[in-house]
Design a protein around this motif. Structure first.
Motif, PDB file in Angstrom:
ATOM      1  N   ASN A  26       0.653  -1.502  -0.193  1.00  0.00           N
ATOM      2  CA  ASN A  26      -0.195   0.161  -0.306  1.00  0.00           C
ATOM      3  C   ASN A  26       0.747   1.448   0.155  1.00  0.00           C
ATOM      4  N   SER A  83       1.350   3.677   5.779  1.00  0.00           N
ATOM      5  CA  SER A  83       0.564   3.023   5.265  1.00  0.00           C
ATOM      6  C   SER A  83       0.176   2.006   6.839  1.00  0.00           C
ATOM      7  N   VAL A 105      -5.478  -0.256  -0.999  1.00  0.00           N
ATOM      8  CA  VAL A 105      -5.355   1.027  -1.057  1.00  0.00           C
ATOM      9  C   VAL A 105      -6.004   1.432  -2.277  1.00  0.00           C
TER      10      VAL A 105
END
Length: 178
Positions: free
Chosen positions: A17, A120, A162
């Motif tokens: 992500n 993240s 994401v």
């Protein structure tokens, strides 16, 4: 004015992500006419700092022969640094910590740069906040550093989770405005 932007991604997953957010930042920056390069720490051979202090006596060079010397030159040449990491136990991961430790030979030479943090986390805001503070401890050791933004996503456990989120667009816009 075109800028030289260096992104340091410490995600061990190629499409993790934080790595995806780096790519979005790069796309925005390139669209705005900036030069970009993403370094994936997982693809580099970087030893741990041994604390030998040779870099202090050696005028900014490390005695270890690994990929860090190449990265030192790129860091010094960059106008903008983007530090990206997944959250591990409320801070950046070990790959990022090793990278930061190995900046010791040149840390006093790093100055007058804009920085962005990309984070993240599977958990909520608390791990993001502590990770940002950890990055700030590092950048506080440098000179004339301007923090320009934090791009953070939470609640993403799965690799690539994401994608399609508003955070990807936020990273793109940050890159375009870098």
């Amino acid at each position: 004015m075109s800028k030289n932007i260096l992104l340091i991604s410490s995600s061990p997953r190629q499409q993790g992500n934080s790595d995806i957010l780096c790519d979005a930042f790069m796309q925005g920056a390139e669209k705005a006419g900036h030069a970009t390069e993403k370094i994936r720490l997982a693809e580099k051979h970087i030893n741990y700092c041994t604390g030998c202090c040779s870099c202090i006596r050696g005028g900014g060079s490390c005695v270890q022969k690994d990929d860090m010397a190449e990265l030192h030159a790129k860091i010094l040449a960059a106008d903008v640094l983007v530090l990206a990491s997944p959250v591990y136990f409320r801070t950046y991961n070990g790959q990022m910590k090793t990278f930061i430790d190995r900046i010791c030979p040149i840390y006093s030479m790093i100055r007058n740069k804009d920085v962005y943090f990309i984070i993240s986390a599977a958990g909520g805001r608390l791990p993001v906040n502590s990770t940002v503070e950890s990055f700030r401890v590092f950048t506080g050791c440098l000179s004339d550093i301007r923090e320009k933004g934090v791009i953070a996503v939470t609640g993403v456990w799965d690799e690539g989770g994401v994608r399609g989120s508003k955070t990807v667009q936020q990273a793109y816009v940050a890159g375009a405005n870098a």
